[in-house]
Motif scaffolding. Structure first.
Motif, PDB file in Angstrom:
ATOM      1  N   MET A  49     -10.837 -18.403  37.066  1.00  0.00           N
ATOM      2  CA  MET A  49      -9.920 -19.719  37.037  1.00  0.00           C
ATOM      3  C   MET A  49      -8.701 -19.682  37.527  1.00  0.00           C
ATOM      4  N   ASP A  50      -8.517 -20.776  38.397  1.00  0.00           N
ATOM      5  CA  ASP A  50      -7.412 -20.633  39.295  1.00  0.00           C
ATOM      6  C   ASP A  50      -5.925 -20.300  38.747  1.00  0.00           C
ATOM      7  N   THR A  51      -5.497 -20.954  37.617  1.00  0.00           N
ATOM      8  CA  THR A  51      -4.143 -20.651  37.328  1.00  0.00           C
ATOM      9  C   THR A  51      -4.035 -19.376  36.519  1.00  0.00           C
ATOM     10  N   PRO A  52      -4.727 -18.768  35.897  1.00  0.00           N
ATOM     11  CA  PRO A  52      -4.790 -17.352  35.366  1.00  0.00           C
ATOM     12  C   PRO A  52      -4.740 -16.612  36.579  1.00  0.00           C
ATOM     13  N   ASP A  53      -5.799 -16.556  37.271  1.00  0.00           N
ATOM     14  CA  ASP A  53      -5.908 -15.829  38.292  1.00  0.00           C
ATOM     15  C   ASP A  53      -4.687 -15.741  39.215  1.00  0.00           C
ATOM     16  N   GLU A  55      -1.641 -16.343  38.494  1.00  0.00           N
ATOM     17  CA  GLU A  55      -0.646 -15.585  37.513  1.00  0.00           C
ATOM     18  C   GLU A  55      -0.880 -13.980  37.566  1.00  0.00           C
ATOM     19  N   LEU A  56      -2.089 -13.666  37.448  1.00  0.00           N
ATOM     20  CA  LEU A  56      -2.464 -12.418  37.553  1.00  0.00           C
ATOM     21  C   LEU A  56      -2.218 -11.641  38.835  1.00  0.00           C
ATOM     22  N   ALA A  57      -2.638 -12.191  39.827  1.00  0.00           N
ATOM     23  CA  ALA A  57      -2.293 -11.711  41.072  1.00  0.00           C
ATOM     24  C   ALA A  57      -0.742 -11.689  41.280  1.00  0.00           C
ATOM     25  N   ALA A  58      -0.007 -12.471  41.144  1.00  0.00           N
ATOM     26  CA  ALA A  58       1.460 -12.596  41.340  1.00  0.00           C
ATOM     27  C   ALA A  58       2.066 -11.511  40.246  1.00  0.00           C
ATOM     28  N   ARG A  59       1.681 -11.290  39.217  1.00  0.00           N
ATOM     29  CA  ARG A  59       2.092 -10.041  38.240  1.00  0.00           C
ATOM     30  C   ARG A  59       1.847  -8.765  39.010  1.00  0.00           C
ATOM     31  N   MET A  60       0.572  -8.525  39.293  1.00  0.00           N
ATOM     32  CA  MET A  60       0.165  -7.103  40.034  1.00  0.00           C
ATOM     33  C   MET A  60       0.782  -6.622  41.014  1.00  0.00           C
ATOM     34  N   CYS A  61       1.266  -7.855  42.031  1.00  0.00           N
ATOM     35  CA  CYS A  61       1.725  -7.601  43.307  1.00  0.00           C
ATOM     36  C   CYS A  61       3.322  -7.516  43.251  1.00  0.00           C
ATOM     37  N   ALA A  62       3.967  -8.066  42.083  1.00  0.00           N
ATOM     38  CA  ALA A  62       5.516  -8.139  41.955  1.00  0.00           C
ATOM     39  C   ALA A  62       6.043  -6.992  42.411  1.00  0.00           C
ATOM     40  N   GLY A  63       6.895  -7.156  43.387  1.00  0.00           N
ATOM     41  CA  GLY A  63       7.757  -6.118  43.867  1.00  0.00           C
ATOM     42  C   GLY A  63       7.247  -5.199  44.970  1.00  0.00           C
ATOM     43  N   CYS A  64       6.061  -5.346  45.319  1.00  0.00           N
ATOM     44  CA  CYS A  64       5.298  -4.847  46.431  1.00  0.00           C
ATOM     45  C   CYS A  64       5.739  -5.325  47.668  1.00  0.00           C
ATOM     46  N   PRO A  65       6.386  -4.227  48.504  1.00  0.00           N
ATOM     47  CA  PRO A  65       6.941  -4.409  49.936  1.00  0.00           C
ATOM     48  C   PRO A  65       6.103  -4.787  50.902  1.00  0.00           C
ATOM     49  N   PRO A  90      -5.345 -14.289  44.633  1.00  0.00           N
ATOM     50  CA  PRO A  90      -6.673 -14.339  44.132  1.00  0.00           C
ATOM     51  C   PRO A  90      -7.522 -14.614  45.327  1.00  0.00           C
ATOM     52  N   ASP A  91      -8.756 -14.325  45.114  1.00  0.00           N
ATOM     53  CA  ASP A  91      -9.769 -14.347  46.240  1.00  0.00           C
ATOM     54  C   ASP A  91      -9.936 -15.829  46.625  1.00  0.00           C
ATOM     55  N   THR A  92      -9.975 -16.887  45.688  1.00  0.00           N
ATOM     56  CA  THR A  92     -10.246 -18.035  45.871  1.00  0.00           C
ATOM     57  C   THR A  92      -8.982 -18.691  46.752  1.00  0.00           C
ATOM     58  N   ASP A  93      -7.962 -18.300  46.526  1.00  0.00           N
ATOM     59  CA  ASP A  93      -6.743 -18.916  47.210  1.00  0.00           C
ATOM     60  C   ASP A  93      -6.980 -18.189  48.598  1.00  0.00           C
ATOM     61  N   ARG A  94      -7.072 -17.051  48.657  1.00  0.00           N
ATOM     62  CA  ARG A  94      -7.326 -16.310  50.165  1.00  0.00           C
ATOM     63  C   ARG A  94      -8.436 -16.831  50.837  1.00  0.00           C
ATOM     64  N   ARG A  95      -9.537 -17.413  50.364  1.00  0.00           N
ATOM     65  CA  ARG A  95     -10.739 -18.116  51.153  1.00  0.00           C
ATOM     66  C   ARG A  95     -10.171 -19.176  51.831  1.00  0.00           C
ATOM     67  N   ARG A  96      -9.395 -19.928  51.020  1.00  0.00           N
ATOM     68  CA  ARG A  96      -8.662 -21.328  51.616  1.00  0.00           C
ATOM     69  C   ARG A  96      -7.492 -20.802  52.725  1.00  0.00           C
ATOM     70  N   VAL A  97      -6.590 -19.855  52.130  1.00  0.00           N
ATOM     71  CA  VAL A  97      -5.728 -19.655  53.437  1.00  0.00           C
ATOM     72  C   VAL A  97      -6.524 -19.137  54.630  1.00  0.00           C
ATOM     73  N   TYR A  98      -7.578 -18.296  54.400  1.00  0.00           N
ATOM     74  CA  TYR A  98      -8.407 -17.403  55.567  1.00  0.00           C
ATOM     75  C   TYR A  98      -8.547 -18.827  56.786  1.00  0.00           C
ATOM     76  N   ARG A  99      -9.195 -20.021  56.062  1.00  0.00           N
ATOM     77  CA  ARG A  99      -9.727 -20.982  56.917  1.00  0.00           C
ATOM     78  C   ARG A  99      -8.385 -21.531  57.587  1.00  0.00           C
ATOM     79  N   ALA A 100      -7.206 -21.681  57.145  1.00  0.00           N
ATOM     80  CA  ALA A 100      -5.969 -22.189  57.945  1.00  0.00           C
ATOM     81  C   ALA A 100      -5.554 -21.081  58.879  1.00  0.00           C
ATOM     82  N   TRP A 101      -5.527 -19.778  58.232  1.00  0.00           N
ATOM     83  CA  TRP A 101      -5.235 -18.487  59.407  1.00  0.00           C
ATOM     84  C   TRP A 101      -6.355 -18.423  60.450  1.00  0.00           C
TER      85      TRP A 101
END
Length: 114
Positions: A49-53, A55-65, A90-101
């Protein structure tokens, strides 16, 4: 995330276009928090699910350099087949970013300005 945000994220990664894969991999595995700060067996799974994923991704990577380097590396190596959390997305967002990238990189490689 909306289409503009995906395109903005892709544009932000342009600075890594000429960085070799092996350099990105070394930096991400050396400095990425998920490689040394977490027991990988305890990392929670995405819900699909987009929103929880997000939020989880943001928490997991918070502070990563190396969030940007991580995202660039994952887009290069997995593309549309990406899974899990990489680059604070999360993977759903990365798939969309991938297309633009991918579109941006094709233009950059063709000599056009993005």
């Amino acid at each position: 995330m909306n289409r503009d945000k995906y395109e903005e994220t892709a544009a932000h990664l342009d600075r890594y276009a000429d960085v070799p894969d092996e350099v990105l991999a070394e930096v991400v595995t050396r400095d990425g928090l998920c490689f040394w700060a977490f027991d990988r067996s305890e990392i929670p799974e995405l819900s699909g699910m987009d929103t929880p994923d997000r939020e989880l991704a943001a928490r997991m990577c918070a502070g990563c350099p190396v969030i940007d380097e991580c995202l660039e590396l994952e887009l290069r190596s997995a593309g549309e087949d990406t899974v899990g959390v990489w680059g604070a997305l999360p993977d759903t967002d990365r798939r969309r970013v991938y297309r633009a990238w991918r579109e941006r990189r094709m233009r950059l490689e063709g000599g056009e300005q993005g």
